[in-house]
Design a protein around this motif. Structure first.
Motif, PDB file in Angstrom:
ATOM      1  N   LEU A  62     108.405  32.984  72.321  1.00  0.00           N
ATOM      2  CA  LEU A  62     109.217  32.733  73.501  1.00  0.00           C
ATOM      3  C   LEU A  62     108.879  33.799  74.528  1.00  0.00           C
ATOM      4  O   LEU A  62     108.857  34.995  74.206  1.00  0.00           O
ATOM      5  CB  LEU A  62     110.706  32.788  73.147  1.00  0.00           C
ATOM      6  CG  LEU A  62     111.711  32.358  74.225  1.00  0.00           C
ATOM      7  CD1 LEU A  62     111.541  30.874  74.532  1.00  0.00           C
ATOM      8  CD2 LEU A  62     113.135  32.648  73.749  1.00  0.00           C
ATOM      9  N   LYS A  63     108.599  33.367  75.777  1.00  0.00           N
ATOM     10  CA  LYS A  63     108.147  34.311  76.798  1.00  0.00           C
ATOM     11  C   LYS A  63     108.908  34.079  78.102  1.00  0.00           C
ATOM     12  O   LYS A  63     109.090  32.949  78.533  1.00  0.00           O
ATOM     13  CB  LYS A  63     106.641  34.145  77.035  1.00  0.00           C
ATOM     14  CG  LYS A  63     106.063  35.085  78.098  1.00  0.00           C
ATOM     15  CD  LYS A  63     104.580  34.811  78.328  1.00  0.00           C
ATOM     16  CE  LYS A  63     103.767  35.144  77.093  1.00  0.00           C
ATOM     17  NZ  LYS A  63     102.308  34.998  77.367  1.00  0.00           N
ATOM     18  N   TYR A  64     109.327  35.196  78.703  1.00  0.00           N
ATOM     19  CA  TYR A  64     109.997  35.160  80.012  1.00  0.00           C
ATOM     20  C   TYR A  64     109.139  35.936  81.013  1.00  0.00           C
ATOM     21  O   TYR A  64     108.722  37.075  80.742  1.00  0.00           O
ATOM     22  CB  TYR A  64     111.388  35.776  79.930  1.00  0.00           C
ATOM     23  CG  TYR A  64     112.030  36.011  81.284  1.00  0.00           C
ATOM     24  CD1 TYR A  64     112.458  34.946  82.072  1.00  0.00           C
ATOM     25  CD2 TYR A  64     112.184  37.301  81.774  1.00  0.00           C
ATOM     26  CE1 TYR A  64     113.030  35.161  83.319  1.00  0.00           C
ATOM     27  CE2 TYR A  64     112.754  37.532  83.017  1.00  0.00           C
ATOM     28  CZ  TYR A  64     113.180  36.454  83.789  1.00  0.00           C
ATOM     29  OH  TYR A  64     113.738  36.668  85.025  1.00  0.00           O
ATOM     30  N   GLY A 119     107.920  40.336  66.021  1.00  0.00           N
ATOM     31  CA  GLY A 119     107.862  41.411  66.996  1.00  0.00           C
ATOM     32  C   GLY A 119     108.230  40.984  68.403  1.00  0.00           C
ATOM     33  O   GLY A 119     108.456  39.806  68.693  1.00  0.00           O
ATOM     34  N   ILE A 120     108.292  41.973  69.276  1.00  0.00           N
ATOM     35  CA  ILE A 120     108.548  41.758  70.698  1.00  0.00           C
ATOM     36  C   ILE A 120     107.508  42.545  71.500  1.00  0.00           C
ATOM     37  O   ILE A 120     107.002  43.579  71.038  1.00  0.00           O
ATOM     38  CB  ILE A 120     109.974  42.184  71.119  1.00  0.00           C
ATOM     39  CG1 ILE A 120     110.218  43.659  70.785  1.00  0.00           C
ATOM     40  CG2 ILE A 120     111.016  41.312  70.468  1.00  0.00           C
ATOM     41  CD1 ILE A 120     111.530  44.187  71.317  1.00  0.00           C
ATOM     42  N   GLU A 121     107.196  42.044  72.689  1.00  0.00           N
ATOM     43  CA  GLU A 121     106.233  42.693  73.567  1.00  0.00           C
ATOM     44  C   GLU A 121     106.766  42.685  75.006  1.00  0.00           C
ATOM     45  O   GLU A 121     107.421  41.726  75.420  1.00  0.00           O
ATOM     46  CB  GLU A 121     104.880  41.979  73.510  1.00  0.00           C
ATOM     47  CG  GLU A 121     104.217  42.045  72.142  1.00  0.00           C
ATOM     48  CD  GLU A 121     102.938  41.223  72.071  1.00  0.00           C
ATOM     49  OE1 GLU A 121     102.755  40.347  72.947  1.00  0.00           O
ATOM     50  OE2 GLU A 121     102.134  41.457  71.155  1.00  0.00           O
ATOM     51  N   ALA A 138     104.632  47.752  76.084  1.00  0.00           N
ATOM     52  CA  ALA A 138     105.294  48.143  74.836  1.00  0.00           C
ATOM     53  C   ALA A 138     105.193  46.983  73.848  1.00  0.00           C
ATOM     54  O   ALA A 138     105.394  45.822  74.211  1.00  0.00           O
ATOM     55  CB  ALA A 138     106.763  48.492  75.091  1.00  0.00           C
ATOM     56  N   SER A 139     104.845  47.307  72.617  1.00  0.00           N
ATOM     57  CA  SER A 139     104.753  46.310  71.555  1.00  0.00           C
ATOM     58  C   SER A 139     105.377  46.887  70.293  1.00  0.00           C
ATOM     59  O   SER A 139     104.950  47.943  69.815  1.00  0.00           O
ATOM     60  CB  SER A 139     103.292  45.929  71.297  1.00  0.00           C
ATOM     61  OG  SER A 139     103.191  45.031  70.206  1.00  0.00           O
ATOM     62  N   VAL A 140     106.389  46.214  69.791  1.00  0.00           N
ATOM     63  CA  VAL A 140     107.079  46.658  68.576  1.00  0.00           C
ATOM     64  C   VAL A 140     107.069  45.502  67.591  1.00  0.00           C
ATOM     65  O   VAL A 140     107.605  44.428  67.872  1.00  0.00           O
ATOM     66  CB  VAL A 140     108.528  47.086  68.884  1.00  0.00           C
ATOM     67  CG1 VAL A 140     109.240  47.491  67.604  1.00  0.00           C
ATOM     68  CG2 VAL A 140     108.539  48.233  69.885  1.00  0.00           C
ATOM     69  N   GLY A 141     106.430  45.708  66.439  1.00  0.00           N
ATOM     70  CA  GLY A 141     106.311  44.643  65.453  1.00  0.00           C
ATOM     71  C   GLY A 141     106.652  45.112  64.060  1.00  0.00           C
ATOM     72  O   GLY A 141     106.752  46.315  63.780  1.00  0.00           O
ATOM     73  N   GLN A 142     106.839  44.144  63.191  1.00  0.00           N
ATOM     74  CA  GLN A 142     107.040  44.413  61.768  1.00  0.00           C
ATOM     75  C   GLN A 142     106.237  43.376  60.990  1.00  0.00           C
ATOM     76  O   GLN A 142     106.560  42.187  61.004  1.00  0.00           O
ATOM     77  CB  GLN A 142     108.517  44.339  61.385  1.00  0.00           C
ATOM     78  CG  GLN A 142     108.782  44.760  59.946  1.00  0.00           C
ATOM     79  CD  GLN A 142     110.251  44.676  59.581  1.00  0.00           C
ATOM     80  OE1 GLN A 142     110.831  43.601  59.546  1.00  0.00           O
ATOM     81  NE2 GLN A 142     110.859  45.818  59.319  1.00  0.00           N
TER      82      GLN A 142
END
Length: 304
Positions: A62-64, A119-121, A138-142
């Motif tokens: 999903l992208k905004y 994750g989110i970017e 910023a990129s935070v993933g698991q």
């Protein structure tokens, strides 16, 4: 061997205004396993991996997007799951239960692997003035194993394959690079056709690749198939703790100049990477040779 693979993709987009856009994609894809994961050891025999099936991948993102004359920004989130994967590794192992010698050059077959990526970017770009641009990412993933796949060993040193059942990999981190990354950038473009840019990149949450065999019952069994009398669960947990690499920062710069000669352009580019000469680990894997508790305990007790 034949595999029937199918796939479906769907997308959705909505423009609230020209400056506010929402995008969504969902997919389900199947693929035949790659040939390197079909045979246990194609150089020695025609033996096939028994639990072969199509690899499946499904996910959603999903992208905004926000657009402004000066600032543009994007925020996205994603979920991805891969199922039915197979992996084959080759190494020499000491401490294999169920065979007299306890040592062999083995093919480790890991079947039915599931992986999860979440994750989110976020990215932002600001054209402060016509010549200066600022950027941020910023990129935070698991990224983790999502199940306990089955592990088998085959070898020319023993006749029948050894089935050690589940390898307890669930929730271990997947190796292959930092799972968190942040970047700040500056760029200057002069009207006289020269430009300069620099970025500071921060990386963290990178992990060593774990050894699946040490996460099976083989770890606490002696070569005669019986548990070690001196087995300490607390020490075993520490021995099997996944190594996490230190975080680090890398500073890079790039610049260039263009000249017009007649109706042609000549350009010169200069790039500098890791200007601060930062030393860091990009990856690695646990050894598989010391395959049981006693051997691994002795190995880590050595000075070197």
């Amino acid at each position: 061997l034949s595999f029937m693979a199918s796939g479906v993709k769907a997308g959705f987009s909505h423009r609230f205004t020209g400056r506010h856009i929402l995008l969504m994609n969902v997919n389900y894809l199947e693929n035949a396993p790659p040939i390197k994961n079909v045979f246990s050891n194609v150089r020695v025999s025609n033996d096939l991996v028994k639990a072969l099936r199509s690899n499946a991948l499904y996910g959603i993102d999903l992208k905004y997007i926000w657009r402004h004359p000066i600032i543009q920004a994007t925020l996205s989130g994603y979920f991805l799951k891969l199922t039915g994967l197979t992996n084959i590794s080759f190494y020499y192992a000491d401490g294999i239960s169920g065979i007299d010698s306890g040592t062999a050059f083995v093919q480790e077959i890991l079947e039915g692997i599931d992986k999860r990526h979440l994750g989110i970017e976020f990215g932002i770009e600001a054209q402060v003035i016509p010549t200066i641009k600022l950027t941020g990412v910023a990129s935070v993933g698991q990224y983790t194993y999502d199940n306990n796949p089955n592990l088998l060993l085959s070898s020319s040193d023993f006749t029948d394959g050894l089935d050690f059942g589940e390898a307890n990999l669930k929730d271990y981190k997947i190796a292959g690079g930092p799972q968190r990354a942040f970047s700040l950038g500056f760029e200057y473009r002069d009207p006289n056709y020269w430009w300069f840019g620099t970025t500071a990149n921060f990386m963290s949450n990178a992990y060593v690749d774990v050894s699946p065999l040490t996460r099976t019952e083989n770890f606490y069994l002696d070569t005669d198939g019986l548990p070690f009398p001196d087995y300490d669960p607390a020490l075993a947990k520490e021995l099997l703790r996944q190594e996490k690499f230190d975080s680090y920062m890398v500073w890079n710069a790039v610049g260039g100049k263009s000249w017009k000669v007649g109706d042609k352009y000549i350009s010169l580019f200069v790039s500098l990477n890791n200007i601060l000469n930062k030393k860091f680990k990009t990856g690695g894997y646990e050894q598989g040779r010391n395959a049981n508790y006693r051997n691994l305990k002795q190995d880590v007790s050595n000075d070197k």
